[in-house]
Scaffold this motif. Sequence first.
Motif, mmCIF file in Angstrom:
data_model
loop_
_atom_site.group_PDB
_atom_site.id
_atom_site.type_symbol
_atom_site.label_atom_id
_atom_site.label_comp_id
_atom_site.label_asym_id
_atom_site.label_seq_id
_atom_site.Cartn_x
_atom_site.Cartn_y
_atom_site.Cartn_z
ATOM 1 N N LEU A 225 1.068 -0.942 -0.030
ATOM 2 C CA LEU A 225 -0.138 -0.333 0.085
ATOM 3 C C LEU A 225 0.593 1.148 -0.396
ATOM 4 C CD1 LEU A 225 -2.876 -1.132 3.180
ATOM 5 C CD2 LEU A 225 -2.971 -0.449 0.461
ATOM 6 N N MET A 226 1.898 1.382 0.749
ATOM 7 C CA MET A 226 3.126 2.752 0.932
ATOM 8 C C MET A 226 3.738 2.720 -0.783
ATOM 9 S SD MET A 226 4.447 1.507 4.380
ATOM 10 C CE MET A 226 5.397 3.164 5.093
ATOM 11 N N GLU A 227 3.905 1.181 -1.494
ATOM 12 C CA GLU A 227 4.297 1.135 -2.402
ATOM 13 C C GLU A 227 3.718 2.502 -3.438
ATOM 14 O OE1 GLU A 227 7.041 -2.260 -2.147
ATOM 15 O OE2 GLU A 227 5.518 -2.490 -3.621
ATOM 16 N N ARG A 228 2.265 1.470 -3.396
ATOM 17 C CA ARG A 228 0.849 2.152 -4.208
ATOM 18 C C ARG A 228 0.695 3.308 -3.911
ATOM 19 N NH1 ARG A 228 -3.034 -1.999 -6.152
ATOM 20 N NH2 ARG A 228 -4.613 -0.248 -7.074
ATOM 21 N N ALA A 229 1.217 4.079 -2.581
ATOM 22 C CA ALA A 229 0.677 5.684 -2.592
ATOM 23 C C ALA A 229 1.642 6.362 -2.829
ATOM 24 C CB ALA A 229 0.690 5.168 -1.434
ATOM 25 N N ASN A 230 3.060 5.763 -3.533
ATOM 26 C CA ASN A 230 4.138 6.679 -3.741
ATOM 27 C C ASN A 230 4.983 6.936 -2.159
ATOM 28 O OD1 ASN A 230 4.270 5.978 -6.483
ATOM 29 N ND2 ASN A 230 2.764 7.641 -6.790
ATOM 30 N N VAL A 231 4.141 6.736 -1.248
ATOM 31 C CA VAL A 231 5.756 6.490 -0.130
ATOM 32 C C VAL A 231 6.888 7.211 -0.665
ATOM 33 C CG1 VAL A 231 5.401 6.775 2.794
ATOM 34 C CG2 VAL A 231 2.926 6.658 1.367
ATOM 35 N N ARG A 232 8.170 7.640 0.213
ATOM 36 C CA ARG A 232 8.617 6.729 -0.022
ATOM 37 C C ARG A 232 9.566 6.373 1.575
ATOM 38 N NH1 ARG A 232 13.981 9.021 1.759
ATOM 39 N NH2 ARG A 232 15.955 7.932 0.880
ATOM 40 N N PHE A 233 9.937 5.291 1.953
ATOM 41 C CA PHE A 233 10.002 4.521 2.995
ATOM 42 C C PHE A 233 11.037 3.568 3.314
ATOM 43 C CE2 PHE A 233 7.986 1.313 0.835
ATOM 44 C CZ PHE A 233 7.813 0.365 1.256
ATOM 45 N N ALA A 234 12.015 3.187 4.832
ATOM 46 C CA ALA A 234 12.824 2.744 5.058
ATOM 47 C C ALA A 234 11.768 1.718 5.820
ATOM 48 C CB ALA A 234 13.744 3.072 5.312
ATOM 49 N N VAL A 235 12.045 0.697 6.298
ATOM 50 C CA VAL A 235 11.946 -0.890 7.523
ATOM 51 C C VAL A 235 13.143 -1.407 8.156
ATOM 52 C CG1 VAL A 235 10.389 -2.812 7.258
ATOM 53 C CG2 VAL A 235 10.422 -1.234 5.598
ATOM 54 N N LEU A 236 12.417 -0.723 9.708
ATOM 55 C CA LEU A 236 13.260 -1.230 11.434
ATOM 56 C C LEU A 236 12.792 -2.656 11.455
ATOM 57 C CD1 LEU A 236 15.670 -1.090 12.770
ATOM 58 C CD2 LEU A 236 13.930 0.156 14.139
ATOM 59 N N ASP A 237 13.087 -3.864 10.847
ATOM 60 C CA ASP A 237 12.555 -5.156 11.815
ATOM 61 C C ASP A 237 14.304 -5.491 12.437
ATOM 62 O OD1 ASP A 237 14.166 -5.588 9.278
ATOM 63 O OD2 ASP A 237 13.006 -6.202 8.490
ATOM 64 N N GLY A 238 13.797 -7.012 12.258
ATOM 65 C CA GLY A 238 15.354 -8.157 12.785
ATOM 66 C C GLY A 238 14.777 -8.252 14.219
ATOM 67 N N LEU A 239 14.893 -9.362 15.103
ATOM 68 C CA LEU A 239 14.937 -9.761 15.992
ATOM 69 C C LEU A 239 16.007 -8.749 17.478
ATOM 70 C CD1 LEU A 239 13.676 -11.313 18.476
ATOM 71 C CD2 LEU A 239 14.748 -13.135 17.312
ATOM 72 N N GLU A 240 16.816 -8.503 16.440
ATOM 73 C CA GLU A 240 17.487 -7.016 17.267
ATOM 74 C C GLU A 240 17.098 -6.177 18.147
ATOM 75 O OE1 GLU A 240 19.559 -6.837 13.419
ATOM 76 O OE2 GLU A 240 18.127 -8.363 14.936
ATOM 77 N N TYR A 241 16.010 -5.774 16.766
ATOM 78 C CA TYR A 241 15.565 -4.574 17.682
ATOM 79 C C TYR A 241 13.666 -4.898 17.895
ATOM 80 C CZ TYR A 241 19.160 -2.483 14.638
ATOM 81 O OH TYR A 241 20.317 -1.909 14.842
#
Length: 381
Positions: A139-155
């Motif tokens: 949905l963010m891609e379809r809305a042309n939102v420039r975004f990054a992702v913070l994931d991973g168990l260490e976080y």
Amino acid sequence: MDLDQFDDVCRRCGKCLEACPQYSDIEIIDSLIDHLRSGGEADLDITRCFTCGLCEAACPEGLSLKLLIKGARSKRIGTAGPSETDRICDPGYDRNIFKTAAAIERPLLFEHGKAETVYYPGCYPSYIHKTMVRSITRLMERANVRFAVLDGLEYCCGLVSAGTGNPGVIRTNGPKIIAKLREMGAKRVVTSCPGCFMALSRIYPSMFGELGFEVVQTSQFLGELIEQGALIPGGNAGGRVFYHDPCHLTRGAGIYREPRDLLEKVPGTELMNQEPEGSTCCGFGGGVRLNHPTDSIETSRKEHLKVKAEGGDIIVTNCSGCRQNLIEGRPDGGPEVLDLAEYLLLSLGERVARDDQALIELVNEAYAKSMRGYMRPKLAP
């Protein structure tokens, strides 16, 4: 927690226990207070509390039986140390459920780039409920939102561990997460998981001070994109929809309206419960899904039967724990269970691939490998 307030204000009227799905004996209030003051054994099973907050919502004085139980849980850990259940979401634990799940099925992880909008999916969506992550990022891609992702168990945000009485993960990971988000250039952090939202928006500022970025929940963020015209809901979804209120998001954070406003903007949607009155817990929280799996899943099944009896086609929620329990507790012919972002994406003509039975098998295999003596739920036909 002010125990004297219970002595001075609590009427022992029992309204908290009328609302509570797990306890019914008014004497547990005095038992818990005596336990917290004296150090004796608590005269009840404190592992049965969902931490749903229904007790506090029902109390005329705004008191919380949940806080008494959380205090008793913390005291138990302080005396006896954390159990397997208390540590199962701790990133430092060898049999952490997400490490176990990742060894069974590859998690959905991203490179940690830089952007002013950072999506923080949380551990359960990244390692188990990947449909949620794929839906919101699409949905963010379809809305042309420039975004990054913070994931991973260490976080990991640490809220699930804290709910069982083990706050150490929050103390350890909170400053690390805040520093990483600042390094990534975050001005806004979008969270899928209500627990992550509570941790970052409420608990972290109270423990660590000003964050330097805004925290919004998926329902708020998607609602803004619709208001801006960046997303226009389509007509490919619809039906008679029941919105399941996640406990952390509603009674915890006060977010009731935003998901409903979004659903009502999807053409063809008939929202069964336009107001939150009567909302109940799915049975997942507070470690109950681990300690009492059959009771936990039977709690979600009750909601299915209620919605089905009222002619509901779909249950929509926006919490990975609720999603999991509602999928696992779905009876034959029960309403379909969809994530909020998944439902919006479906309205636009896209359906994220999913396999509910594979999800159930993954969850139960990961629990069994992470906990000695784990018993899979035994459900009625």
